[in-house]
Design a protein around this motif. Sequence first.
Motif, short mmCIF file in Angstrom:
data_model
loop_
_atom_site.label_atom_id
_atom_site.label_comp_id
_atom_site.label_asym_id
_atom_site.label_seq_id
_atom_site.Cartn_x
_atom_site.Cartn_y
_atom_site.Cartn_z
N PHE A 20 0.80 -1.21 0.00
CA PHE A 20 0.00 0.00 0.00
C PHE A 20 0.84 1.28 0.00
N LEU A 21 2.15 1.15 -0.09
CA LEU A 21 3.01 2.34 -0.10
C LEU A 21 2.87 3.07 -1.43
N PRO A 22 2.74 4.40 -1.40
CA PRO A 22 2.80 5.16 -2.65
C PRO A 22 4.15 4.91 -3.34
N PRO A 23 4.20 4.95 -4.65
CA PRO A 23 5.46 4.66 -5.35
C PRO A 23 6.64 5.48 -4.86
N ILE A 24 6.44 6.78 -4.60
CA ILE A 24 7.55 7.62 -4.16
C ILE A 24 8.05 7.20 -2.78
N VAL A 25 7.15 6.73 -1.90
CA VAL A 25 7.55 6.25 -0.58
C VAL A 25 8.30 4.93 -0.70
N ALA A 26 7.81 4.04 -1.56
CA ALA A 26 8.48 2.75 -1.76
C ALA A 26 9.89 2.96 -2.32
N THR A 27 10.03 3.90 -3.25
CA THR A 27 11.33 4.16 -3.88
C THR A 27 12.33 4.74 -2.88
N ASN A 28 11.86 5.60 -2.00
CA ASN A 28 12.76 6.29 -1.06
C ASN A 28 12.69 5.73 0.35
N GLU A 48 17.09 11.19 -0.62
CA GLU A 48 18.47 11.28 -1.11
C GLU A 48 18.51 11.42 -2.62
N SER A 49 17.47 10.90 -3.27
CA SER A 49 17.38 10.97 -4.73
C SER A 49 16.98 12.35 -5.22
N GLY A 50 16.54 13.21 -4.28
CA GLY A 50 16.02 14.51 -4.66
C GLY A 50 14.51 14.54 -4.79
N ASP A 51 13.88 13.38 -4.69
CA ASP A 51 12.41 13.32 -4.74
C ASP A 51 11.81 14.07 -3.56
N LYS A 52 10.66 14.69 -3.80
CA LYS A 52 9.97 15.42 -2.73
C LYS A 52 8.54 14.90 -2.59
N LEU A 53 8.14 14.71 -1.35
CA LEU A 53 6.78 14.28 -1.05
C LEU A 53 6.16 15.29 -0.09
N TRP A 54 5.09 15.96 -0.53
CA TRP A 54 4.41 16.94 0.31
C TRP A 54 3.22 16.28 1.02
N SER A 88 -3.27 7.81 13.38
CA SER A 88 -3.87 7.20 14.56
C SER A 88 -4.69 8.19 15.37
N ARG A 89 -4.56 9.48 15.09
CA ARG A 89 -5.36 10.50 15.77
C ARG A 89 -6.47 11.03 14.87
N ASN A 90 -6.83 10.26 13.86
CA ASN A 90 -7.96 10.58 12.98
C ASN A 90 -7.70 11.74 12.04
N ASN A 91 -6.45 12.17 11.92
CA ASN A 91 -6.13 13.17 10.91
C ASN A 91 -6.14 12.52 9.52
N ILE A 92 -6.43 13.33 8.50
CA ILE A 92 -6.38 12.86 7.12
C ILE A 92 -5.15 13.47 6.47
N GLU A 93 -4.23 12.65 5.99
CA GLU A 93 -3.02 13.16 5.37
C GLU A 93 -3.01 12.84 3.88
N PHE A 94 -3.01 13.89 3.08
CA PHE A 94 -2.96 13.76 1.63
C PHE A 94 -1.50 13.84 1.18
N LEU A 95 -1.07 12.88 0.38
CA LEU A 95 0.33 12.75 -0.03
C LEU A 95 0.47 13.19 -1.48
N LEU A 96 1.17 14.32 -1.70
CA LEU A 96 1.26 14.92 -3.03
C LEU A 96 2.69 14.88 -3.55
N THR A 97 2.83 14.73 -4.86
CA THR A 97 4.13 14.80 -5.51
C THR A 97 4.26 16.04 -6.39
N GLU A 98 3.18 16.84 -6.46
CA GLU A 98 3.20 18.07 -7.26
C GLU A 98 2.87 19.25 -6.35
N GLU A 99 3.85 20.13 -6.16
CA GLU A 99 3.72 21.24 -5.21
C GLU A 99 2.60 22.19 -5.59
N GLU A 100 2.35 22.37 -6.89
CA GLU A 100 1.35 23.34 -7.32
C GLU A 100 -0.07 22.93 -6.96
N LYS A 101 -0.27 21.69 -6.53
CA LYS A 101 -1.61 21.22 -6.16
C LYS A 101 -1.93 21.45 -4.68
#
Length: 361
Positions: A20-28, A48-54, A88-101
């Motif tokens: 269930f890992l997003p591709p960018i998380v699995a890669t890094n 380390e690859s320079g990838d960014k996950l917001w 675990s505290r019921n927050n919703i975290e959206f994982l983005l790879t495009e900063e402009e979004k």
Amino acid sequence: MAEQAVERLTDIGPPHYEKFLPPIVATNYGKWRYHEVLKPGVMVHVGESGDKLWTVRAGGPRLMSIHTIRWIADLTDKYCGGHMRFTSRNNIEFLLTEEEKIDPLIAELKENGFPVGGIRNSISSIVHTQGWVHCHSAATDASGIVKAVMDDLIEYFVEMKLPGKLRIALACCLNMCGAVHCSDIAILGIHRRPPKVDHERLPKICEIPTVVASCPTAAIKPVMVGDKRSVEVNEDACMYCANCYTVCPAMRLNDPLNDGVSIWVGGKVSNARTEPKFSKLAIDYLPNNPPRWPEVVDAVRNIVEVWAKHAKRYERMGEFIDRIGWPKFFDLTGIEFTKYHIDDFRLAGTTYKRSTHMSSF
């Protein structure tokens, strides 16, 4: 030559998390250089690859309708390529790879009533139990109090202006399937009367040995009431935990006149700077006053603002109290010290080592 291991196939347990890992998380994975908070509710991880996950964190309720979940899923597909997570505290975290979004996502969340924040020196969402909506042993509601408290403290969720992080938890009874034993501020529902035994129904629907064995303080013993087998409760030994009510519906514990709320402070799970701490009693009783619980809301805000005004940077609630002392804490908050604050339990957890910290001898 060693035989090749055969992969074991089983349907027991959850699927492996790696699926269930997003591709960018699995890669890094394991290769992140650093992370930083950009603004309230927004942070970035750099690999380390320079990838960014917001990450954009929004506050969410613990109980959601399927319509809300589907809306969140649609939002995730629209902005995040289908990748998000619930904390675990019921927050919703959206994982983005495009900063402009990021900004359009935040705007749509706010438009639909989901505040963005809860990162770093702020209040995160309150972790809580079932409450009246589901649990039979609840002494108070969970979702109702959490909604009322967070509505009042929303400024501390959407802004980062507190001295450090603040974790609040709620459990609707002292069986506490929430984290009230180790939170900065804990809201705990309490029963104040022993169970009422229905001697007519008990022998018909309850197994007496199981009822006796369910009591953690051995306060229940079998008796004969007339010609019926039943039980009696030693009220002095009863701790009002509702374990007996769980196994025997004929021992009802809920009491609308005497059930209420207590407030505990100073706990934490973290090992940072000091050892983990158990929460300790601050207010022994506040009444159940739905739908907005004004007494509980006022009490929590008072404690939060005293800590915010007097704590040092990064100082958690328990560390703040340890520094100034409990007498000063009661003085600053205006909370009355009573006999119920005296910890005379002989098997108190202070006698146990709760940390990986090593003492120097």
